[in-house]
Design an enzyme around this catalytic site. Structure first.
Site, PDB file in Angstrom:
ATOM      1  N   HIS A   6      45.769  47.939  41.105  1.00 33.38           N
ATOM      2  CA  HIS A   6      46.231  47.616  39.750  1.00 33.38           C
ATOM      3  C   HIS A   6      47.224  48.622  39.190  1.00 33.38           C
ATOM      4  O   HIS A   6      47.227  48.894  37.995  1.00 33.38           O
ATOM      5  CB  HIS A   6      45.018  47.494  38.814  1.00 33.38           C
ATOM      6  CG  HIS A   6      44.069  46.404  39.207  1.00 33.38           C
ATOM      7  ND1 HIS A   6      44.384  45.065  39.083  1.00 33.38           N
ATOM      8  CD2 HIS A   6      42.829  46.433  39.749  1.00 33.38           C
ATOM      9  CE1 HIS A   6      43.361  44.324  39.517  1.00 33.38           C
ATOM     10  NE2 HIS A   6      42.411  45.137  39.930  1.00 33.38           N
TER      11      HIS A   6
ATOM     12  N   CYS B 228      40.688  52.115  41.422  1.00 32.76           N
ATOM     13  CA  CYS B 228      41.141  50.920  40.701  1.00 32.76           C
ATOM     14  C   CYS B 228      42.654  50.791  40.862  1.00 32.76           C
ATOM     15  O   CYS B 228      43.202  49.694  40.985  1.00 32.76           O
ATOM     16  CB  CYS B 228      40.800  51.016  39.217  1.00 32.76           C
ATOM     17  SG  CYS B 228      39.085  51.423  38.866  1.00 32.76           S
TER      18      CYS B 228
ATOM     19  N   CYS C   3      34.361  44.735  40.999  1.00 29.35           N
ATOM     20  CA  CYS C   3      35.438  45.553  41.562  1.00 29.35           C
ATOM     21  C   CYS C   3      34.855  46.660  42.442  1.00 29.35           C
ATOM     22  O   CYS C   3      35.319  46.886  43.560  1.00 29.35           O
ATOM     23  CB  CYS C   3      36.289  46.179  40.461  1.00 29.35           C
ATOM     24  SG  CYS C   3      37.683  45.168  39.956  1.00 29.35           S
TER      25      CYS C   3
END
Lengths: 274, 208
Positions: free
Chosen positions: A187, A183, A235
């Site tokens: 991010h 992730c 995602c």
């Protein structure tokens, strides 16, 4: 309404297309900002509100093998209480002996109270492009909307809850799959984009506060409400990972971690997004 | 490029390091593995390797992409040793095919099976490459005039091939996928991407 959204999207595309090279980034950003403003100008243009209404009806209707409504479902603040519960989720539910986010808790209630088969509910839990959010997601949209305007105040201070936040933190940074993505690949820094899509810096409380409370959100590009469970599933799809199981500990842990980062942020679900 | 990579890497790492320092309770790695294994029950059996980080990814995840010098050296050495080179020693393919694969983000998602087209490199998702394409990402550095800025030197051509094949050979814990090492792209496709960067007549170098 659809026309309005299409006009706004066309405006974005036009700006992107005619933008000349030198001041390119600034102009592109301006175009995107104009699109965002158009989306926000008329909150009643948000089709997600229809799903919240559908969710409210589903919540109150007697359904399932046991033919009862979900009005005895305890989302954390007592049986049937809906106002403000989303602002205090995820949380540990002693009866289930599990930390649960909103959607996992609704799933639990549908199984335990209404007698639905859990395996059936999680088989295809998310809508395809252009399809409306499924029933569980519509109810999540309804419940989340009843915390709209409030601030995230999940305590996440019980040992089980703290463990989930820490687990989510680990998962957020775990790199694997053919692309070596975690992730954090997208991010973990401020002001970056994939193509023209801005990427929130979710490790940073100030940015997490701005975006986490928008979900479930109506997404113009996929023309349906997307819930947080669906967002994470999406995602992982993009990360070239397999299908994330609805209500899995990994999904709850990531939601707990993100919600902790977003503590104090305002809830605006269902928001309207690109 | 190395400088650019290193600079953007350094900025990113300082941020990640701060977050890492704030981290409190350590989580048992076995618990993380078990959680991941339970989260993807629909995974086909041949996808099992996707769930488990290899040694390099384990080290990068554990250090939040900020390995100490010794670990970084070990990663770069290991990954460099895994690079396969074109049999004919030619690193430059067809830049037009390279541009197409830079635009193409298809491949390896669970919805991409059975494959309906070739897998792309999706370079524009993270990099600016040409002036004509305004829809580019900023996760990686701009690669405008990449070859021109390096005088199209043979050593730079080889280095570009190596970076695309295995970015960790040049910068341990880079964010960029290991396109060759992880079998995302073929050697011929990587040569096409190198051509896009390093051919004098590529739009990358012609300011187009």
């Amino acid at each position: 309404m659809k026309n309005f959204l299409q006009t706004a999207f066309a405006a974005l595309c036009a700006v992107a297309a005619v933008t000349a090279a030198p001041a390119q980034d600034a102009d592109t950003e301006k175009g995107i900002e104009r699109y965002r403003q158009m989306l926000k100008e008329d909150p009643w243009s948000n089709p997600g509100l229809l799903d919240a209404d559908r969710g409210e009806a589903l919540w109150k209707t007697t359904r399932g093998p046991k033919n009862v409504s979900l009005e005895t479902c305890d989302l954390g603040k007592g049986a049937g209480k809906v106002d403000g519960v989303f602002a205090e989720l995820p949380r540990f539910f002693a009866g289930a002996n599990q930390v649960m986010d909103l959607e996992t808790r609704i799933l639990w209630c549908m199984e335990k109270i209404q007698g639905f088969n859990r395996a059936d509910l999680i088989k295809r839990p998310h809508p395809g492009g252009g399809q409306p959010v499924k029933e569980l997601g519509a109810m999540a949209t309804y419940v989340a909307s009843k915390s709209s305007g409030m601030k995230y105040a999940a305590r996440l201070d019980k040992p089980q809850e703290k463990a989930m936040v820490a687990l989510g933190d680990e998962l957020f940074h775990r790199r694997s799959g053919p692309f070596d993505f975690s992730c954090a690949t997208c991010h973990a820094a401020e002001g970056l984009r994939i193509r023209l899509q801005g990427l929130p810096y979710l490790e940073s409380p100030s940015e997490a506060k701005k975006v986490i409370g928008e979900w479930p959100a109506y997404r113009v590009s996929s023309t349906h409400v997307m819930t947080m469970q669906h967002r994470l599933y999406d995602c992982y799809w993009q990360m070239r990972m397999p299908e994330l199981q609805f209500g899995s500990d990994a999904s709850v842990a990531l939601i707990a971690y993100l919600t902790k980062n977003a503590e104090g942020g305002e809830i605006s679900a269902p928001a309207l997004k690109r | 490029m190395k400088k650019l990579l290193a600079l953007s890497g350094a900025a990113l790492l300082s941020v990640v390091a701060a977050a890492y320092a704030q981290q409190k309770a350590a989580v048992d790695p076995a618990k993380v593995d078990a959680t991941v294994n339970a989260a993807f029950p629909a995974a086909p059996s041949d996808w099992a390797p996707r769930l488990t980080p290899d040694e390099t990814m384990r080290q990068c995840s554990q250090t939040r992409n900020k390995p100490d010098k010794k670990t970084a050296d070990a990663i770069e050495k290991r990954e460099k040793a895994a690079i396969e080179y074109p049999a004919d020693g030619n690193f430059i393919g067809d830049w037009k095919k390279g541009e197409a694969l830079a635009q193409n983000g298809y491949g390896l998602r669970f919805s991409d099976y059975p494959p309906r087209r070739t897998t792309g490199g999706n370079c524009y998702a993270c990099h600016q490459l040409t002036k004509k394409e305004v829809s580019y990402g900023t996760l990686g550095p701009s690669l405008l005039e990449y070859g021109k800025l390096r005088d199209y030197k043979p050593a730079a051509v080889k280095a570009a091939y190596e970076k695309i094949y295995n970015s960790h050979a040049a910068l341990a814990c880079s964010n960029m996928p290991r396109f060759g090492a992880n079998k995302i792209l073929t050697i011929d496709q990587i040569k096409d991407a190198v051509a896009l960067l390093m051919s004098p007549d590529s739009p990358v170098n012609k300011g187009q």
